[in-house]
Design a protein around this motif. Sequence first.
Motif, PDB file in Angstrom:
ATOM      1  N   ALA A  45      46.420  46.089  29.111  1.00 32.63           N
ATOM      2  CA  ALA A  45      46.422  44.788  28.768  1.00 32.63           C
ATOM      3  C   ALA A  45      47.601  44.041  28.561  1.00 32.63           C
ATOM      4  O   ALA A  45      48.401  42.827  28.177  1.00 32.63           O
ATOM      5  CB  ALA A  45      46.037  44.051  28.475  1.00 32.63           C
ATOM      6  N   ILE A  65      41.345  41.857  34.647  1.00 34.02           N
ATOM      7  CA  ILE A  65      41.272  43.475  33.677  1.00 34.02           C
ATOM      8  C   ILE A  65      39.562  44.359  34.377  1.00 34.02           C
ATOM      9  O   ILE A  65      38.635  43.783  33.845  1.00 34.02           O
ATOM     10  CB  ILE A  65      41.110  43.189  31.932  1.00 34.02           C
ATOM     11  CG1 ILE A  65      42.728  42.725  31.284  1.00 34.02           C
ATOM     12  CG2 ILE A  65      41.021  44.656  31.858  1.00 34.02           C
ATOM     13  CD1 ILE A  65      42.947  42.364  30.550  1.00 34.02           C
ATOM     14  N   ALA A 109      44.964  46.802  34.826  1.00 31.60           N
ATOM     15  CA  ALA A 109      45.384  45.061  34.917  1.00 31.60           C
ATOM     16  C   ALA A 109      46.599  44.515  35.048  1.00 31.60           C
ATOM     17  O   ALA A 109      47.889  45.400  35.710  1.00 31.60           O
ATOM     18  CB  ALA A 109      45.939  45.176  32.779  1.00 31.60           C
TER      19      ALA A 109
END
Lengths: 446, 415
Positions: B289, B397, B408
């Motif tokens: 992320a 995600i 991500a």
Amino acid sequence: MNYEERLSNVSVLGAAGKMGSGILLLTAVEMADLSLKPENRGKQFVLNAIDVSPAGLEGLMRYLRVQVRKLAEKKTVFLRKLYADREDLVENGEIIDEYVFDVMNIVRPVTTLESAFDSQLIFEAVIENQELKIRMFSRIAQNNPHQPWFFTNTSSIPIHLLEEGAGIEGRIIGFHFYNPPAVQRLVELITTGRTGAELVDFAHHYAKNLKKVVVPSNDVAGFIGNGHFMRDSLHAIREVERLSKEMKPVEALYVVNKVSQDFLVRPMGIFQLIDYVGVDVVQFIMKVMNPHIPGEELHSDLLDRMIGLGVKGGQYPDGSQKDGFLKYEKGKIVAVYDTDKKDYIPVDTFRSKVDQYLGPLPESFKPWKTVNFSRDGKDQMLEAYFGDLNGMDTPGAILARRYNARSNEIGKKLVEDRVARSAEDVNTVMLTGFYHAYGPINEYLK
Amino acid sequence: MQNLRRKVYMTAGYNTVSLGTGRSEFNPRKPRPGLEHYIREAGQGTLKQIGGAAHVDEGTIGNFMAPRFNRQGHLAGLIPMIDEGLQWKPCTRTEGACASGALALTAAIRSILSETSDVVLTIGVEVQNSMKAVYGADVLAGAGWYQKRKNGHAYFFPGQFSDRAGAYYQKYGMERARKGMGRWFRNAVENARLCPTAQEYENKVPDLEALYHKMKINGAVFVDHLNVLDCSKVSDAASGIAIMSEEGLKRCGIDPRDAVEVISWAQVERNLTSDPPDLTELTTIKKAAHRALEGAGITINDLATIEIHDCFSIAAVLTMEALGFAVPGEGADFIAAGHTARDGRIPVNTTGGLIGWGHPTGGTGVHQAVTIWEQLTGKAGAAQINIPADKPYGMTINMGGDDVTVVAIVYKRGC
């Protein structure tokens, strides 16, 4: 002899029947679970499935395989622990397959009684025939050197008569499963004056392992369950006869069935229940019970007439209902049997007229399913509903009150006659064995 | 910030119904549509919006375990089945457990970036109701290391995340955690009620949190620290989306405003044979992320909505912490306060996510992309949320296994 040893060699008589197959399934699973305990590895466990019908035994083995798999699927968490040391079994599927094999591997389907001569424990689930049961027990008792214990599933014959007839004093107990044994949680446990304490302890241990609810009953023909059911049925039949003076018999039968189901919030109407059990079975149980119940006439001409006309009810092998007093389509009642016309009369031809006669259900009415499976508030629901019903003067409400009053009277008499030890025991039998939402000994209806 | 060498867009998303328990048309005893049906419906749903198969250069399909669930391997060969126009075109099947769908997206993105294609049809699919859950658990356990299966739980993955939940309860308090997880369940179902294809679309339970807290945890029949409402659904579903270059959009006659642009993406892998470094942290998700956000040159405060991989409610709690919306130990409080609800600080899983919409394992990554595309282009129907002008970004995600394969992706509406 400890619990495991007692269960190391067991025979089920009448194993292919509806009750026998359920008893066999539960016992096979219990024995397999014992055999798989580390301390019991290497010990032999044998369960003889004895039945006169080879075709029945073939069906039994198929039934077992399907049912054991279903049970295994529900207890996979436990089974993974049980087979933890088997490195070759990795996936749930492999473990379940092995367990099904291990259970099936204990069972020996046979058609000869001789197999029971090596057993420490005999379960009997043959038809309700006193002479037949005595004959089988005597033969086993005479040829089996292990002094086996006898568990009879009779629902109506006094146990002491079997005990005396077969000469097995102190070694027999009534262990009455409800149909189907694998599902119904109730077991009525009936001792005679001579039943040994060790045997009673074993029976409780076994019932506990099978997760059954045990209700003790005294050794009076019919015990608690059929003691109530047969009298309840006779009341219903008499009500039909009484109402037939003012309406057609098929209408009267529909009325009483509807009152006993909807107005009394039961899982099924009384005539549907008779059909479910089998008109012939109900007639037969009354016949067995009647000589042992002084001062009462447990007999119905109507049942005799139905059997004479070949209308027997009962269930198909898949558990669906056969036609009896009522005719069913997809589980719904569509017609009522007319013994004069010897034919079914469609309910649609009289439903609205009869429903109008009965009057409406109180607004607080909720069907049995909603009430019985309500997580909380079942008592409040019943109190509110019956409170409303008490305030009504429609023929439906009056019939319901009469019906409940009789059910209540039957329940109380079972305690008075010392068939049941308490009102609570009577109610437990009806709640667990008959799935009633409330017991017959209640204060709901005035 | 990292600039992609070429602009990449996604458009023409399509979801089939997520079929399984909860849907009134689902009956485990009756025959149901198979793998082919879902692939065809999702594929045709997307093709219809881009002017047909003739515009497509290539196909990718994400799927986890069809060889076991459906006894069907070689799924790339099912792409030309969608439409005759796809015959003889290059097709690839991707597998990365429950991140298989996102791998199909990244395979397509790579192809656009490498200029081998301008239009890629991407499908994600799984048909799992072909077997009972107890056997399905064996199949899904393939997302873990096989050497650990023997000592694993009967319900292997619920067992893995139950262990994470147990560690979290111990570290930060169970009651506090369950409060947040119960709220997560409620948000998931409430959002699913707004999306006609969602598995929980017809759920009418009035007080969802009360239902959640009433359901006891029972390790004897399930796992020690979760109940079934903490778990995603067993689902049959497929999703389709088209991934294009600017030339691709032109070829299909699609206005960039009807597409989302892929601003950045990150794909991270953790060693499958090792245990997670910390049970109370989703380390791989954290890395993926943050790499994606960094690549996009934005922070979490620029996101209007995200789709996260809530295969279990505890995974949602840990993901909110991994993203930085809450410090470790406060993810559950963040959710309980309503910050992830559709009208909260950061609306998450706006059509129900894996718990509410459904979790067709290998298809989920594509479904997440479709949801973000719908939200950012204003096509989410009753589930539409407000996309503030100063927060134009969305993110997905997608996680495979126990925080092993993670993709991500950061998106923004095309212009």
